[in-house]
Design a protein around this motif. Structure first.
Motif, PDB file in Angstrom:
ATOM      1  N   THR A   1       0.834  -1.212   0.000  1.00  0.00           N
ATOM      2  CA  THR A   1       0.000   0.000   0.000  1.00  0.00           C
ATOM      3  C   THR A   1       0.865   1.258   0.000  1.00  0.00           C
ATOM      4  OG1 THR A   1      -1.773  -1.175   1.162  1.00  0.00           O
ATOM      5  CG2 THR A   1      -1.835   1.227   1.221  1.00  0.00           C
ATOM      6  N   ILE A   2       1.946   1.250   0.769  1.00  0.00           N
ATOM      7  CA  ILE A   2       2.866   2.398   0.784  1.00  0.00           C
ATOM      8  C   ILE A   2       3.525   2.569  -0.579  1.00  0.00           C
ATOM      9  CG2 ILE A   2       5.038   3.242   1.761  1.00  0.00           C
ATOM     10  CD1 ILE A   2       4.150   1.885   4.409  1.00  0.00           C
ATOM     11  N   LEU A   3       3.976   1.482  -1.181  1.00  0.00           N
ATOM     12  CA  LEU A   3       4.599   1.562  -2.504  1.00  0.00           C
ATOM     13  C   LEU A   3       3.630   2.113  -3.536  1.00  0.00           C
ATOM     14  CD1 LEU A   3       6.448  -1.890  -2.555  1.00  0.00           C
ATOM     15  CD2 LEU A   3       7.486   0.356  -2.217  1.00  0.00           C
ATOM     16  N   LEU A   4       2.386   1.647  -3.487  1.00  0.00           N
ATOM     17  CA  LEU A   4       1.385   2.133  -4.437  1.00  0.00           C
ATOM     18  C   LEU A   4       1.110   3.619  -4.223  1.00  0.00           C
ATOM     19  CD1 LEU A   4      -1.127  -0.863  -4.376  1.00  0.00           C
ATOM     20  CD2 LEU A   4       0.478  -0.274  -6.194  1.00  0.00           C
ATOM     21  N   GLY A   5       1.062   4.041  -2.964  1.00  0.00           N
ATOM     22  CA  GLY A   5       0.810   5.443  -2.683  1.00  0.00           C
ATOM     23  C   GLY A   5       1.944   6.346  -3.123  1.00  0.00           C
ATOM     24  N   ALA A   6       3.176   5.867  -3.002  1.00  0.00           N
ATOM     25  CA  ALA A   6       4.328   6.692  -3.357  1.00  0.00           C
ATOM     26  C   ALA A   6       4.541   6.760  -4.864  1.00  0.00           C
ATOM     27  CB  ALA A   6       5.578   6.146  -2.675  1.00  0.00           C
ATOM     28  N   ILE A   7       4.383   5.620  -5.552  1.00  0.00           N
ATOM     29  CA  ILE A   7       4.698   5.564  -6.981  1.00  0.00           C
ATOM     30  C   ILE A   7       3.491   5.873  -7.850  1.00  0.00           C
ATOM     31  CG2 ILE A   7       5.547   4.023  -8.808  1.00  0.00           C
ATOM     32  CD1 ILE A   7       7.229   2.618  -6.655  1.00  0.00           C
ATOM     33  N   ARG A   8       2.290   5.628  -7.335  1.00  0.00           N
ATOM     34  CA  ARG A   8       1.052   5.870  -8.077  1.00  0.00           C
ATOM     35  C   ARG A   8       1.045   5.175  -9.441  1.00  0.00           C
ATOM     36  NH1 ARG A   8      -1.548  10.342  -5.564  1.00  0.00           N
ATOM     37  NH2 ARG A   8      -0.816  10.272  -3.392  1.00  0.00           N
ATOM     38  N   PRO A   9       1.255   3.861  -9.467  1.00  0.00           N
ATOM     39  CA  PRO A   9       1.262   3.155 -10.749  1.00  0.00           C
ATOM     40  C   PRO A   9      -0.149   2.900 -11.254  1.00  0.00           C
ATOM     41  CG  PRO A   9       1.528   1.591  -9.000  1.00  0.00           C
ATOM     42  CD  PRO A   9       1.493   2.947  -8.339  1.00  0.00           C
ATOM     43  N   ASP A  10      -0.222   2.500 -12.493  1.00  0.00           N
ATOM     44  CA  ASP A  10      -1.495   2.091 -13.086  1.00  0.00           C
ATOM     45  C   ASP A  10      -1.725   0.599 -12.933  1.00  0.00           C
ATOM     46  OD1 ASP A  10      -2.313   4.687 -14.726  1.00  0.00           O
ATOM     47  OD2 ASP A  10      -0.153   4.391 -14.972  1.00  0.00           O
ATOM     48  N   ALA A  11      -0.646  -0.161 -12.753  1.00  0.00           N
ATOM     49  CA  ALA A  11      -0.757  -1.616 -12.586  1.00  0.00           C
ATOM     50  C   ALA A  11       0.244  -2.090 -11.553  1.00  0.00           C
ATOM     51  CB  ALA A  11      -0.515  -2.328 -13.917  1.00  0.00           C
ATOM     52  N   LEU A  12      -0.149  -3.128 -10.820  1.00  0.00           N
ATOM     53  CA  LEU A  12       0.718  -3.824  -9.876  1.00  0.00           C
ATOM     54  C   LEU A  12       0.968  -5.208 -10.455  1.00  0.00           C
ATOM     55  CD1 LEU A  12       2.050  -4.152  -7.033  1.00  0.00           C
ATOM     56  CD2 LEU A  12      -0.182  -4.993  -6.245  1.00  0.00           C
ATOM     57  N   VAL A  13       2.226  -5.543 -10.709  1.00  0.00           N
ATOM     58  CA  VAL A  13       2.567  -6.802 -11.367  1.00  0.00           C
ATOM     59  C   VAL A  13       3.280  -7.698 -10.353  1.00  0.00           C
ATOM     60  CG1 VAL A  13       3.743  -7.889 -13.318  1.00  0.00           C
ATOM     61  CG2 VAL A  13       2.786  -5.587 -13.560  1.00  0.00           C
ATOM     62  N   ILE A  14       2.678  -8.851 -10.061  1.00  0.00           N
ATOM     63  CA  ILE A  14       3.210  -9.764  -9.053  1.00  0.00           C
ATOM     64  C   ILE A  14       3.203 -11.183  -9.606  1.00  0.00           C
ATOM     65  CG2 ILE A  14       2.654  -8.375  -7.032  1.00  0.00           C
ATOM     66  CD1 ILE A  14       0.026  -9.799  -6.773  1.00  0.00           C
ATOM     67  N   GLY A  15       3.969 -12.068  -8.967  1.00  0.00           N
ATOM     68  CA  GLY A  15       4.104 -13.432  -9.462  1.00  0.00           C
ATOM     69  C   GLY A  15       3.131 -14.400  -8.819  1.00  0.00           C
ATOM     70  N   ALA A  16       2.819 -15.450  -9.560  1.00  0.00           N
ATOM     71  CA  ALA A  16       1.848 -16.444  -9.099  1.00  0.00           C
ATOM     72  C   ALA A  16       2.425 -17.411  -8.076  1.00  0.00           C
ATOM     73  CB  ALA A  16       1.317 -17.236 -10.296  1.00  0.00           C
ATOM     74  N   LYS A  17       3.762 -17.458  -7.910  1.00  0.00           N
ATOM     75  CA  LYS A  17       4.338 -18.428  -6.986  1.00  0.00           C
ATOM     76  C   LYS A  17       3.831 -18.227  -5.563  1.00  0.00           C
ATOM     77  CE  LYS A  17       8.511 -18.048  -5.365  1.00  0.00           C
ATOM     78  NZ  LYS A  17       8.284 -18.159  -3.888  1.00  0.00           N
ATOM     79  N   ASP A  18       3.700 -16.965  -5.137  1.00  0.00           N
ATOM     80  CA  ASP A  18       3.179 -16.671  -3.803  1.00  0.00           C
ATOM     81  C   ASP A  18       1.667 -16.499  -3.910  1.00  0.00           C
ATOM     82  OD1 ASP A  18       5.736 -16.602  -2.415  1.00  0.00           O
ATOM     83  OD2 ASP A  18       6.119 -14.836  -3.616  1.00  0.00           O
ATOM     84  N   ALA A  19       0.975 -17.621  -4.019  1.00  0.00           N
ATOM     85  CA  ALA A  19      -0.437 -17.608  -4.397  1.00  0.00           C
ATOM     86  C   ALA A  19      -1.310 -16.903  -3.369  1.00  0.00           C
ATOM     87  CB  ALA A  19      -0.927 -19.043  -4.613  1.00  0.00           C
ATOM     88  N   GLN A  20      -1.082 -17.155  -2.086  1.00  0.00           N
ATOM     89  CA  GLN A  20      -1.905 -16.503  -1.064  1.00  0.00           C
ATOM     90  C   GLN A  20      -1.666 -14.999  -1.074  1.00  0.00           C
ATOM     91  OE1 GLN A  20      -1.270 -17.950   2.906  1.00  0.00           O
ATOM     92  NE2 GLN A  20      -3.188 -17.092   3.680  1.00  0.00           N
ATOM     93  N   GLN A  21      -0.443 -14.574  -1.316  1.00  0.00           N
ATOM     94  CA  GLN A  21      -0.144 -13.151  -1.409  1.00  0.00           C
ATOM     95  C   GLN A  21      -0.945 -12.498  -2.526  1.00  0.00           C
ATOM     96  OE1 GLN A  21       3.974 -11.470  -0.883  1.00  0.00           O
ATOM     97  NE2 GLN A  21       3.835 -11.302  -3.098  1.00  0.00           N
TER      98      GLN A  21
END
Length: 288
Positions: free
Chosen positions: A130-150
């Motif tokens: 949430t802090i990263l999103l607030g600071a960078i203000r991106p249009d997309a958050l790209v994350i990997g499927a390996k950490d499925a619960q995350q």
């Protein structure tokens, strides 16, 4: 490539980049991270990457101090990959003196699996993202499927807090023998490394049995248990066959399909992996 260390520098550097996709990392990058950078680039003008070992997602006795780090190597890889902005903050910049706000996803999503075994872990993950999103203000958050619960938890955070960002999930990136790439794989001894692909083989057997018509969840869990037990270097901590949205354990897999996830200990390395069993009318998730 612009490299920011302070939060205020991020805002200045972010201006003028057009649409931005953010790939959050804890560094010690590998090809799986770079595949997320490539995915981020496909539909956005610019790619931002954070490199930050977040202390609030580590519990007592975990590997915060020993977590592998190589910032110079990371920056070289990111520059070669064409990343536009890298934020490498200090802890005090992410959590300034007096910081007292934390993001918590309550309920069953964080009470099971990793959340049940690592109390407070997802509070730390949800807060830092949430802090990263607030600071960078991106249009997309790209994350990997390996950490499925995350993935499930962060989607919930974005929905609940009305954060105007698209969550994009990249496939699990694998070594040629099937082991899911992870920064913690460096902890494996040669013997443990040779044994660890048993996790992927066991999940592949689950996929094959499911494709052949098996729908009993406990039968599929047993396949993983017996598969991992064929070697003596690692021990299975848990295997889950759960609803892919609620993470509730299943007795029988229905039209929604299932998330099959596991955690196993190989010496110092605690390894995670998973596969998604497609529901009616859904294609299997792409993995490499």
């Amino acid at each position: 490539m612009q490299v920011a260390h302070r939060r205020e520098d991020v805002r200045v550097m972010r201006a003028g980049l057009g649409t931005v996709a953010l790939v959050p990392t804890m560094g010690f990058l590998h090809d799986g991270h770079l595949s997320l950078v490539e995915l981020a680039r496909r539909h956005h003008d610019a790619v931002a990457v954070s490199v930050f070992v977040n202390p609030t997602q580590f519990g007592p006795g975990e590997d915060l101090d020993s977590y592998p780090r190589d910032l110079d190597h990371d920056l070289g890889l990111l520059e070669q990959a064409g990343v536009d902005l890298v934020w490498v903050p200090e802890v005090a910049d992410v959590y300034p003196v007096g910081s007292s706000t934390r993001v918590r996803v309550e309920g069953p999503l964080t009470a099971v699996l990793e959340g049940g075994r690592r109390p407070g872990h997802f509070d730390g993950v949800a807060t830092v993202v949430t802090i990263l999103l607030g600071a960078i203000r991106p249009d997309a958050l790209v994350i990997g499927a390996k950490d499925a619960q995350q993935v499930v938890v962060l989607r919930q955070v974005v929905r609940d807090l009305a954060i105007g960002v698209q969550v994009v999930v990249g496939p699990t990136w694998r070594e040629p023998d099937g082991l899911a790439m992870s920064s913690r794989n460096v902890y494996l001894t040669p013997v443990q490394r040779a044994a660890a692909p048993v996790l992927r083989r066991s999940l592949t057997e689950v996929e094959q049995r499911y494709a052949a018509g098996e729908r009993d969840a406990e039968t599929l869990r047993s396949l993983v248990r017996s598969g991992v037990a064929t070697q003596s270097e690692g021990s299975l901590e848990y295997v889950s066959v759960a609803d892919p949205v609620t993470l509730a354990e299943l007795d029988r897999i229905g039209p929604a399909g299932a998330l099959v996830s596991l955690a196993a200990d190989f010496g110092r390395a605690r390894l995670l992996d998973n596969v998604t069993l497609p529901g009616a009318g859904r294609a299997p998730a792409t993995v490499r």
